[in-house]
Write a protein that holds these residues in place. Sequence first.
Motif, PDB file in Angstrom:
ATOM      1  N   LEU B 361       0.834  -1.211   0.000  1.00 56.13           N
ATOM      2  CA  LEU B 361       0.000   0.000   0.000  1.00 56.13           C
ATOM      3  C   LEU B 361       0.862   1.251   0.000  1.00 56.13           C
ATOM      4  O   LEU B 361       0.613   2.194  -0.754  1.00 56.13           O
ATOM      5  N   MET B 362       1.871   1.241   0.860  1.00 52.23           N
ATOM      6  CA  MET B 362       2.701   2.442   0.973  1.00 52.23           C
ATOM      7  C   MET B 362       3.400   2.745  -0.346  1.00 52.23           C
ATOM      8  O   MET B 362       3.389   3.893  -0.804  1.00 52.23           O
ATOM      9  N   SER B 363       3.987   1.721  -0.983  1.00 57.43           N
ATOM     10  CA  SER B 363       4.747   2.030  -2.190  1.00 57.43           C
ATOM     11  C   SER B 363       3.821   2.471  -3.323  1.00 57.43           C
ATOM     12  O   SER B 363       4.206   3.308  -4.139  1.00 57.43           O
ATOM     13  N   ARG B 364       2.595   1.949  -3.349  1.00 60.34           N
ATOM     14  CA  ARG B 364       1.658   2.406  -4.387  1.00 60.34           C
ATOM     15  C   ARG B 364       1.168   3.837  -4.115  1.00 60.34           C
ATOM     16  O   ARG B 364       0.963   4.607  -5.035  1.00 60.34           O
ATOM     17  N   LEU B 365       0.951   4.156  -2.828  1.00 59.01           N
ATOM     18  CA  LEU B 365       0.383   5.474  -2.509  1.00 59.01           C
ATOM     19  C   LEU B 365       1.443   6.573  -2.434  1.00 59.01           C
ATOM     20  O   LEU B 365       1.135   7.753  -2.592  1.00 59.01           O
ATOM     21  N   ALA B 366       2.699   6.164  -2.197  1.00 59.21           N
ATOM     22  CA  ALA B 366       3.747   7.170  -1.988  1.00 59.21           C
ATOM     23  C   ALA B 366       3.971   8.027  -3.231  1.00 59.21           C
ATOM     24  O   ALA B 366       4.509   9.131  -3.126  1.00 59.21           O
ATOM     25  N   GLY B 367       3.547   7.543  -4.420  1.00 65.86           N
ATOM     26  CA  GLY B 367       3.689   8.349  -5.623  1.00 65.86           C
ATOM     27  C   GLY B 367       2.753   9.544  -5.624  1.00 65.86           C
ATOM     28  O   GLY B 367       3.058  10.581  -6.212  1.00 65.86           O
ATOM     29  N   SER B 368       1.621   9.419  -4.948  1.00 59.13           N
ATOM     30  CA  SER B 368       0.621  10.491  -4.980  1.00 59.13           C
ATOM     31  C   SER B 368       0.470  11.223  -3.651  1.00 59.13           C
ATOM     32  O   SER B 368      -0.109  12.302  -3.604  1.00 59.13           O
ATOM     33  N   PHE B 369       0.930  10.602  -2.581  1.00 58.75           N
ATOM     34  CA  PHE B 369       0.781  11.240  -1.270  1.00 58.75           C
ATOM     35  C   PHE B 369       2.140  11.288  -0.567  1.00 58.75           C
ATOM     36  O   PHE B 369       3.023  10.475  -0.848  1.00 58.75           O
ATOM     37  N   ASN B 370       2.264  12.219   0.357  1.00 59.93           N
ATOM     38  CA  ASN B 370       3.512  12.350   1.102  1.00 59.93           C
ATOM     39  C   ASN B 370       3.539  11.361   2.272  1.00 59.93           C
ATOM     40  O   ASN B 370       2.669  11.390   3.135  1.00 59.93           O
ATOM     41  N   VAL B 371       4.546  10.476   2.253  1.00 58.72           N
ATOM     42  CA  VAL B 371       4.772   9.570   3.390  1.00 58.72           C
ATOM     43  C   VAL B 371       6.069  10.028   4.044  1.00 58.72           C
ATOM     44  O   VAL B 371       7.159   9.731   3.550  1.00 58.72           O
ATOM     45  N   PRO B 372       5.982  10.812   5.126  1.00 59.21           N
ATOM     46  CA  PRO B 372       7.190  11.458   5.641  1.00 59.21           C
ATOM     47  C   PRO B 372       8.232  10.480   6.206  1.00 59.21           C
ATOM     48  O   PRO B 372       9.415  10.776   6.192  1.00 59.21           O
ATOM     49  N   TYR B 373       7.790   9.343   6.734  1.00 59.53           N
ATOM     50  CA  TYR B 373       8.769   8.389   7.288  1.00 59.53           C
ATOM     51  C   TYR B 373       8.584   7.043   6.602  1.00 59.53           C
ATOM     52  O   TYR B 373       7.642   6.316   6.881  1.00 59.53           O
ATOM     53  N   LYS B 374       9.492   6.738   5.688  1.00 64.00           N
ATOM     54  CA  LYS B 374       9.341   5.516   4.880  1.00 64.00           C
ATOM     55  C   LYS B 374      10.309   4.424   5.285  1.00 64.00           C
ATOM     56  O   LYS B 374      10.050   3.254   5.092  1.00 64.00           O
ATOM     57  N   GLU B 375      11.442   4.833   5.844  1.00 60.21           N
ATOM     58  CA  GLU B 375      12.514   3.874   6.089  1.00 60.21           C
ATOM     59  C   GLU B 375      12.121   2.885   7.187  1.00 60.21           C
ATOM     60  O   GLU B 375      11.728   3.285   8.274  1.00 60.21           O
ATOM     61  N   GLY B 376      12.260   1.603   6.875  1.00 63.92           N
ATOM     62  CA  GLY B 376      12.010   0.583   7.899  1.00 63.92           C
ATOM     63  C   GLY B 376      10.564   0.441   8.291  1.00 63.92           C
ATOM     64  O   GLY B 376      10.266   0.036   9.419  1.00 63.92           O
ATOM     65  N   VAL B 377       9.639   0.779   7.371  1.00 66.27           N
ATOM     66  CA  VAL B 377       8.214   0.666   7.697  1.00 66.27           C
ATOM     67  C   VAL B 377       7.817  -0.803   7.778  1.00 66.27           C
ATOM     68  O   VAL B 377       8.227  -1.620   6.956  1.00 66.27           O
ATOM     69  N   MET B 378       7.021  -1.146   8.800  1.00 71.75           N
ATOM     70  CA  MET B 378       6.632  -2.543   9.005  1.00 71.75           C
ATOM     71  C   MET B 378       5.159  -2.761   8.626  1.00 71.75           C
ATOM     72  O   MET B 378       4.836  -2.904   7.479  1.00 71.75           O
ATOM     73  N   HIS B 379       4.256  -2.717   9.588  1.00 68.67           N
ATOM     74  CA  HIS B 379       2.874  -3.157   9.373  1.00 68.67           C
ATOM     75  C   HIS B 379       1.912  -2.004   9.182  1.00 68.67           C
ATOM     76  O   HIS B 379       0.729  -2.221   8.969  1.00 68.67           O
ATOM     77  N   GLU B 380       2.395  -0.767   9.349  1.00 70.42           N
ATOM     78  CA  GLU B 380       1.539   0.395   9.155  1.00 70.42           C
ATOM     79  C   GLU B 380       2.425   1.558   8.738  1.00 70.42           C
ATOM     80  O   GLU B 380       3.633   1.530   8.925  1.00 70.42           O
ATOM     81  N   PHE B 381       1.795   2.580   8.136  1.00 72.88           N
ATOM     82  CA  PHE B 381       2.565   3.745   7.709  1.00 72.88           C
ATOM     83  C   PHE B 381       1.661   4.965   7.811  1.00 72.88           C
ATOM     84  O   PHE B 381       0.438   4.844   7.932  1.00 72.88           O
TER      85      PHE B 381
END
Lengths: 126, 486
Positions: B361-381
Amino acid sequence: MRFPETLRYTPSHEWIEVTGKKARVGITDFAQKELGDIVFVELPEAGRTVKAQQACCVVESVKTASDIYSPVDGTITAVNADLDKKPELINEDCYAKGWIFEIELTNPAQIDNLLTAKSYSESYAT
Amino acid sequence: MYEKLIAELSSPGRNAFSLTAWNGEETSVGQYIPENLLRTEPAKLPEVSKIDIVRHFTRLSQKNFSIDTNFYPLGSCTMKYNPKINEETARLAGFAHTHPLQPASSVQGLLKLLYCMERSLSALCGMDAFTLQPAAGAHGELTGMMLIKAYHTKKGDGVSRTQVIVPDSSHGTNPSSAHLAGYEIITIPSDDRGMVDLDALKANLSSRTAAFMMTNPNTLGVFEKNILEVADMVHKAGALLYYDGANLNPLLGICRPGDMGFDVVHVNLHKTFSTPHGGGGPGSGPVGVKSILEPFLPIPRITKNNDTFLLNGYCPDSIGKVSAFYGNIGIIIRAYAYIIINGINGLTRVSELAVLNANYLMSRLAGSFNVPYKEGVMHEFVISLKKEAQTYGVRAMDVAKWLIDNDIHPPTVYFPLIVEEALMIEPTETETIDTLDEFIEHMMAVKDTMRGDPSLFHELPRTTEICRPDEVQAARNPILTWHDRN
């Protein structure tokens, strides 16, 4: 946003207005805007002695609840009871009708260490 | 349609019961209850026909939004599917028909289950002993803080160690629980990767520190890579390390809080171990400890003597009871069923898939939305909608309402506090890629609509019975009780 030059400020977004040995305390325009609609104020008890930077009351908004810190050492002499019924006074008029408590200063020299309107607005109200 | 309250459905004289006539001797209730405690007028109970009762509660149940009906990516809450076999197990007569005051000799099977549950949780978390008594996560935190206090007191440090440190990303319950246990709270900032700032931790650790409370992965979903160093620093200061198990879901079978250096942990059975959550059922927050804290665990302790299980109430250093009996037993049974059915391989797969789903989910959404902390993300973002709020005036709350109109439970909003306009997304392991893709499509549609007509968002949701309540009014003047106007 407005930061009257006659007041002094804290990094935790309180203002203080000194008149002789007494002072009034509230939260800044920036703080009330960040908090959003205030829904409840837990006022301190008059007569309580507080230290500078000590949490002494709580302002609750739709978003969050925040501690309010005393800018100086002293004894709380009065609280703004109007806030019980109309907490929105803080949103509407934070520097006058929305004052929170009155404090008798133990050490008036502490005021000099607080921020001026200019330094507060430049460094903290952003 | 507005569903009347059961009291509003009431009509004098209607009822839904028929009792057989009483042939025995009638006595006055005043014989058993002191007169000053007796009612002077009849209780205002609703008088409703049987079919109206059935319809009323059936309709209410159908208004429920649940994991069994819809996608529920509520970050940090781990709203995972609750397997139905959990329910069947808890309803077995030998479990369901017991009474808390039965002698231990008559509930040996149940005690064995509780004993095995304590051992299973100890093995999964790398701890030496567990108590199953706390009735929820925050209750577990309070119990944990009381254990820490008892430990320091026994060592003679109880009076001098007055502070508990928490990161600024912590769950709000952490500082609250520590405060309730009588501690002063010190909050330290996170670093630019969203992890514990080691310098800030170092600067605040002292001979006054009782404990450092954290969760790993933290509330940004980020794994604290420096955890061994953190544990070392905390222990060198003579303090203890507390693990908030709210985020245990990505770690099962992969790594253990005990091995990371945590001394006390609580786990949320209603999150990681698939028991009902939210309005669906009581929680359960078992607490595990390293052996140094075992003497302080609440009584009674479940002990095994040859093949007999006992409720041992004699533990002189115990903090006492934290629950009237032995916790929410029905919930513990469900969680144990989940552990047994999955086994360690199944639980490992649970965690792997939870991490995979969140990262997809994160990698698909990160193109359109800002995910400020991506490094080492586990089960939620966590997504930040700060830019969208500034550009279009569409805030996290507005997006949440959009999702409601699209039959998706909104993610957690405005938490953690260190991310502005936060949307905290946790899909859990049980969702298929189709559900995840649908969610992505909805989020893309959100973005398109913002660009088109952002004003539309302020009227959402439209599909619910109560659309947009006046939250300010509701908070300033809450009406919490129904009053009969007649």
